[in-house]
Design an enzyme around this catalytic site. Structure first.
Site, PDB file in Angstrom:
ATOM      1  N   SER A 262       0.882  -1.218   0.066  1.00  0.00           N
ATOM      2  CA  SER A 262       0.121   0.095   0.218  1.00  0.00           C
ATOM      3  C   SER A 262       0.876   1.213   0.016  1.00  0.00           C
ATOM      4  CB  SER A 262      -1.091   0.233   1.126  1.00  0.00           C
ATOM      5  OG  SER A 262      -0.184   0.292   2.376  1.00  0.00           O
ATOM      6  N   LYS A 263       0.195   2.363  -0.462  1.00  0.00           N
ATOM      7  CA  LYS A 263       0.905   3.677  -0.252  1.00  0.00           C
ATOM      8  C   LYS A 263       1.607   4.124   1.121  1.00  0.00           C
ATOM      9  CE  LYS A 263       0.303   8.595  -0.810  1.00  0.00           C
ATOM     10  NZ  LYS A 263       0.495   9.069   0.461  1.00  0.00           N
ATOM     11  N   ARG A 264       0.989   3.513   2.255  1.00  0.00           N
ATOM     12  CA  ARG A 264       1.368   3.630   3.666  1.00  0.00           C
ATOM     13  C   ARG A 264       2.793   3.032   3.661  1.00  0.00           C
ATOM     14  NH1 ARG A 264      -4.098   2.932   4.490  1.00  0.00           N
ATOM     15  NH2 ARG A 264      -3.597   0.695   4.823  1.00  0.00           N
ATOM     16  N   ASP A 267       5.265   5.467   2.286  1.00  0.00           N
ATOM     17  CA  ASP A 267       5.470   6.403   3.186  1.00  0.00           C
ATOM     18  C   ASP A 267       6.155   6.065   4.316  1.00  0.00           C
ATOM     19  OD1 ASP A 267       3.772   7.864   1.293  1.00  0.00           O
ATOM     20  OD2 ASP A 267       1.934   7.890   2.453  1.00  0.00           O
TER      21      ASP A 267
END
Length: 505
Positions: A262-264, A267
């Site tokens: 995921s994008k998380r 990040d």
């Protein structure tokens, strides 16, 4: 099927930036198509009007332009099966919705969102299917006259597929083999919404694949649960003879732990999950991209290709031609592939080494200009040749080679404390005089002169060289010292020595 020309499609929804998992899916479609001399098609599935994001389609087009994966047919290049945006195919879908309704293989449902939510609260794990449809407001439970009255009055409705329970549905997947489900676990999915006169993914997908003569549907594992429903739709339309072959790719998994990437994760761990930088038009939030982070597109594609596919040997660096020649769905794994972003950096390093110094220099020139450096291409090329093996990304060359173009403004404290001795200023002053009288300032000539001077004076070679490097570079790093002096020249070398003597003594 075997006699038809291979045609595959990548069909993203313009609801935001393209996820790197989508890029991997598109790449596998491209490799399969080119392996079989087939067509690679872009279809924009923009039927979800509520989630449409301005600029998302343009982002998708730009991403594939950067990646170097050209489409044979697309909304922007055209083709014999246009239009390639689903929002422009409303009339086509309505015809097939009506056909299902006429055959009583689908029905009209008037249930409001509030009524559906109330039913979910009333019945745990509620599913709109054969066991519950007669208790809902639809054309199966209402008198025909009432259905007609409601539609004439413009009451919003959806069209749902009518799934017959108790049937065995078997999907043959080219990666996962036979997948068998009982139709009783399937719900009557919505196929069409009168509110925007658009179909849902399920109907539009089937109709477009048929009309665009798609032979193979290669998509992510997350779409696997929809495969039985799509098979039923092919049967309802009588299209089984031209149904494409299915292949569901393994998911890209988190670098750490379990679950889908995921994008998380990006990040948290500091790596991109989108091919290009993306600025959310609503929140204004900016997400990093592989292009802006300094990845070479060919390195990224090579990295992604080996996530869920193996060429059959230990090779890792593969050209696009080699990937096409070696690719087969049979060599794709069923299990998810861990997204090792550090391996992605390794691939980028390898591809930087494969490029010529001239190519890397051309990429590095904008970085130099951003630091206010104007210099000759030849000098940049020479500096690249001395330092490129030290970097994973082109922008890192400023850290590794910036001293070739600008004298150090500061000196690394740890290096100075360890390597700049009490007599270093005195010795560097002597060295500056020696270099001033040196006529041959090539790397070999300067090295010969300096080493002879050190020997004649009985100085400690390491102490001299360490202090010399700090004066030229500002810290204990860099390539062979006399390659540096040759490139920056006599005047600059002596100037830096004098500066270090003044500032560090």
């Amino acid at each position: 099927m075997t006699n038809r020309k291979v045609r595959v499609r990548f069909a993203p929804s313009p609801t935001g930036p393209l996820h790197i998992g989508g890029v991997r899916t598109a790449l596998f479609n491209y490799l399969f198509a080119k392996k079989h001399n087939g067509d690679f098609i872009l279809r924009i599935e923009d039927t979800d009007s509520l989630r449409f994001v301005p600029g998302a389609e343009e982002y998708i087009i730009e991403a594939f332009r950067w990646l170097g994966l050209p489409f044979d047919e697309s909304p922007h290049t055209g083709g014999n099966f246009k239009p390639y945006r689903q929002s422009e195919r409303k009339a086509i879908y309505k015809k097939y919705v009506d056909r299902l309704l006429e055959k009583q293989l689908a029905y009209i449902a008037f249930d409001t969102p509030e009524e559906l939510e109330a039913k979910r609260k009333e019945i745990p794990n509620f599913q709109y299917d054969a066991s519950s449809r007669m208790s809902m407001r639809n054309s199966l439970s209402l008198p025909a006259a009432e259905t007609q009255r409601l539609t004439n009055a413009g009451v919003q409705y959806v069209v749902r597929i009518k799934i017959e329970p108790g049937q065995t549905i078997t999907v043959n997947d080219l990666i996962r083999g036979e997948i068998t489900v009982n139709s009783s676990i399937l719900d009557d999915k919505v196929l069409y919404k009168s509110a925007d006169e658009l179909p849902t993914y399920h109907l539009a997908n089937i109709v477009d694949d048929r009309l665009m003569e798609i032979t193979h549907v290669i998509r992510g594992e997350e779409w696997l649960p929809s495969a039985p429903l799509h098979l039923i739709l092919y049967r309802y339309f009588g299209w089984e003879d031209t149904m494409p072959a299915f292949a569901h790719l393994p998911l890209l998994l988190k670098p750490e732990g379990s679950g889908k990437l995921s994008k998380r994760d990006g990040d948290r761990l500091g790596f991109p999950v989108f091919p290009l930088q993306w600025r959310d038009p609503q929140s204004g939030e900016t997400s990093s991209g592989y292009r802006e982070s300094g990845y070479l597109p060919e390195a990224l594609l090579n990295f992604l290709a080996l996530l869920g596919w193996n060429p059959g040997d230990d090779r890792e660096i593969l050209s696009m031609t080699e990937m096409i020649d070696l690719f087969s769905l049979e060599k794709c794994s069923k299990g998810g592939a861990k997204f090792d972003f550090k391996k992605g950096e390794w691939f980028n390093h390898q591809y930087i080494q494969l490029k010529s110094d001239e190519e890397i220099a051309a990429m590095f020139l904008p970085v130099l200009k951003s630091h206010g450096i104007e210099t000759t291409p030849d000098r940049v090329i020479k500096a690249i040749g001395l330092t490129k093996e030290r970097v994973n990304f082109v922008q890192e060359l400023w850290e590794q080679a910036g001293f070739f173009f600008a004298a150090p403004a500061t000196y690394d404290e740890k290096s100075v404390k360890k390597r700049w001795k009490e007599d270093s200023a005195e010795r560097m002053s002597e060295l500056a005089d020696v270099l001033q009288n040196t006529s041959d300032f090539s790397a070999a000539g300067t090295e010969s002169t300096v080493m002879a001077w050190i020997e004649s004076k009985g100085y400690h070679t390491g102490n001299i060289m360490n202090a010399f490097r700090i004066a030229l570079v500002g810290e204990a790093k860099g390539p062979h010292l006399f390659d540096i002096t040759e490139l920056i020249g006599k005047d600059e070398t002596i100037k830096r020595l004098r500066k270090a003597i003044t500032e560090l003594k």
